[in-house]
Structure formats: structure tokens, C-alpha cells
Design a protein around this motif. Structure first.
Motif, mmCIF file in Angstrom:
data_model
loop_
_atom_site.group_PDB
_atom_site.id
_atom_site.type_symbol
_atom_site.label_atom_id
_atom_site.label_comp_id
_atom_site.label_asym_id
_atom_site.label_seq_id
_atom_site.Cartn_x
_atom_site.Cartn_y
_atom_site.Cartn_z
ATOM 1 N N ASN A 1 0.934 -1.227 0.003
ATOM 2 C CA ASN A 1 0.023 0.021 -0.027
ATOM 3 C C ASN A 1 0.851 1.338 0.063
ATOM 4 O O ASN A 1 1.778 1.495 0.543
ATOM 5 N N TYR A 2 0.252 2.231 -0.782
ATOM 6 C CA TYR A 2 0.908 3.648 -0.670
ATOM 7 C C TYR A 2 0.904 4.041 0.690
ATOM 8 O O TYR A 2 0.145 4.276 1.481
ATOM 9 N N GLU A 3 1.790 4.964 1.268
ATOM 10 C CA GLU A 3 2.082 5.885 2.455
ATOM 11 C C GLU A 3 2.467 7.211 2.123
ATOM 12 O O GLU A 3 3.479 7.033 1.384
ATOM 13 N N PRO A 4 1.756 8.130 2.652
ATOM 14 C CA PRO A 4 2.263 9.720 2.327
ATOM 15 C C PRO A 4 3.568 9.844 2.395
ATOM 16 O O PRO A 4 4.136 9.560 3.728
ATOM 17 N N GLY A 5 4.403 10.414 1.250
ATOM 18 C CA GLY A 5 5.753 10.520 1.618
ATOM 19 C C GLY A 5 6.760 9.521 1.775
ATOM 20 O O GLY A 5 7.915 9.952 2.079
ATOM 21 N N LYS A 6 6.423 8.444 1.442
ATOM 22 C CA LYS A 6 7.385 7.189 1.438
ATOM 23 C C LYS A 6 7.479 6.308 0.412
ATOM 24 O O LYS A 6 6.521 6.361 -0.525
ATOM 25 N N ILE A 7 8.488 5.447 0.225
ATOM 26 C CA ILE A 7 8.544 4.386 -0.528
ATOM 27 C C ILE A 7 8.213 3.206 0.537
ATOM 28 O O ILE A 7 9.085 3.074 1.397
ATOM 29 N N VAL A 8 7.293 2.114 0.139
ATOM 30 C CA VAL A 8 7.126 1.082 0.884
ATOM 31 C C VAL A 8 7.636 -0.162 0.157
ATOM 32 O O VAL A 8 7.268 -0.475 -1.035
ATOM 33 N N SER A 9 8.315 -0.894 0.803
ATOM 34 C CA SER A 9 8.566 -2.261 0.098
ATOM 35 C C SER A 9 8.216 -3.461 0.579
ATOM 36 O O SER A 9 7.907 -3.576 2.258
ATOM 37 N N LEU A 10 7.946 -4.557 0.164
ATOM 38 C CA LEU A 10 7.494 -5.635 0.826
ATOM 39 C C LEU A 10 8.415 -6.995 0.247
ATOM 40 O O LEU A 10 8.190 -7.143 -1.174
ATOM 41 N N THR A 11 9.457 -7.424 0.825
ATOM 42 C CA THR A 11 9.924 -8.609 0.170
ATOM 43 C C THR A 11 9.179 -10.060 0.288
ATOM 44 O O THR A 11 8.690 -10.426 1.188
ATOM 45 N N LEU A 12 9.209 -10.533 -1.167
ATOM 46 C CA LEU A 12 8.213 -11.642 -1.175
ATOM 47 C C LEU A 12 9.186 -12.973 -1.325
ATOM 48 O O LEU A 12 8.965 -13.929 -0.998
ATOM 49 N N ALA A 13 10.372 -12.653 -1.727
ATOM 50 C CA ALA A 13 11.484 -13.717 -1.707
ATOM 51 C C ALA A 13 12.789 -13.154 -1.771
ATOM 52 O O ALA A 13 13.383 -12.400 -2.270
ATOM 53 N N ALA A 14 13.629 -13.995 -0.996
ATOM 54 C CA ALA A 14 14.977 -13.532 -0.819
ATOM 55 C C ALA A 14 15.925 -14.924 -0.806
ATOM 56 O O ALA A 14 15.931 -15.550 0.248
ATOM 57 N N GLN A 15 16.737 -15.017 -1.748
ATOM 58 C CA GLN A 15 17.771 -15.885 -1.718
ATOM 59 C C GLN A 15 19.150 -15.511 -2.074
ATOM 60 O O GLN A 15 19.371 -14.301 -2.426
ATOM 61 N N PRO A 16 20.120 -16.320 -2.028
ATOM 62 C CA PRO A 16 21.385 -15.720 -2.119
ATOM 63 C C PRO A 16 21.727 -15.159 -3.390
ATOM 64 O O PRO A 16 22.341 -14.307 -3.448
ATOM 65 N N ASN A 17 20.985 -15.728 -4.335
ATOM 66 C CA ASN A 17 21.233 -15.211 -5.824
ATOM 67 C C ASN A 17 20.191 -14.579 -6.536
ATOM 68 O O ASN A 17 20.176 -14.332 -7.457
ATOM 69 N N ALA A 18 19.017 -14.349 -5.759
ATOM 70 C CA ALA A 18 17.902 -13.806 -6.494
ATOM 71 C C ALA A 18 16.883 -13.123 -5.288
ATOM 72 O O ALA A 18 16.839 -13.673 -4.056
ATOM 73 N N GLY A 19 15.969 -12.020 -5.736
ATOM 74 C CA GLY A 19 15.258 -11.673 -4.624
ATOM 75 C C GLY A 19 13.798 -11.053 -5.611
ATOM 76 O O GLY A 19 14.202 -10.724 -6.831
#
Length: 111
Positions: A21-39
């Protein structure tokens, strides 16, 4: 793998743009997957928010889910809208600027 992916199962339809979701004045991130060689990460940028020029350790692909953005790769600016994609090569400077509130899916693959 993120709890979101674990909880929904792999055979379920998923609306990516509704997961962040948007938040005023911000950049919001949500990591769905994090591996050593990919994200895989979802982003929601409020209008005029930006990421200054930087590099990444692997090739990154940005898929615009909604809104409009200016993505500059190696000093060349590109205007992207929903449904468009751009690849930012590893170790090449790139920057991201929200022209309107926008959401993107970022996939990073390290060599």
C-alpha cells in the motif's frame, strides 16, 4: 521465502499490486522472496518519491504494476507506465522516480 508466499500457497491467484500500500511521502517495500542469488520485492512509491542513482549486484527487472515512473539507466531516462518492464543491468547506475503514485515488482538475479 516470505510468510505471505508460504501462507497463500503456490497454486493460488495473487494480486501483486494489492499486497503493498501507498504511504504519504514514503517508499514502501515488501520482500516476497530472498535467496542468495535472487530476490523478488514489491514497491509502492508515493508521488515524487525517488531512489537516487545506485547500482545493484545483479540484473534487475522492474515491472510497473500501476502508475507512472521515470527510470534512468546509465544516464538515459525512460518513462514507464503500468504493464511495461525495464531491465537494469548489473553494476550499471540506475535511479527511480515516481511521476505519479506507482507500484512495481522488482526481480533481482545475481550472477
Amino acid at each position: 521465502m516470505n510468510d505471505l508466499i508460504k501462507n497463500i500457497g503456490r497454486a493460488q491467484p495473487l494480486s501483486l499490486k494489492d499486497r503493498v500500500n501507498y504511504e504519504p511521502g514514503k517508499i514502501v517495500s515488501l520482500t516476497l522472496a530472498a535467496q542468495p542469488n535472487a530476490g523478488i520485492t514489491l514497491f509502492a512509491f508515493d508521488a515524487t518519491e525517488a531512489l537516487n542513482p545506485h547500482t545493484a549486484p545483479g540484473d534487475a527487472m522492474a515491472y510497473i504494476l500501476e502508475g507512472e515512473a521515470r527510470i534512468t539507466v546509465d544516464q538515459t531516462s525512460h518513462h514507464l507506465t503500468a504493464g511495461e518492464v525495464i531491465v537494469m543491468p548489473a553494476e550499471i547506475p540506475h535511479a527511480v522516480e515516481a511521476l505519479t503514485p506507482f507500484k512495481m515488482l522488482l526481480i533481482l538475479i545475481k550472477g
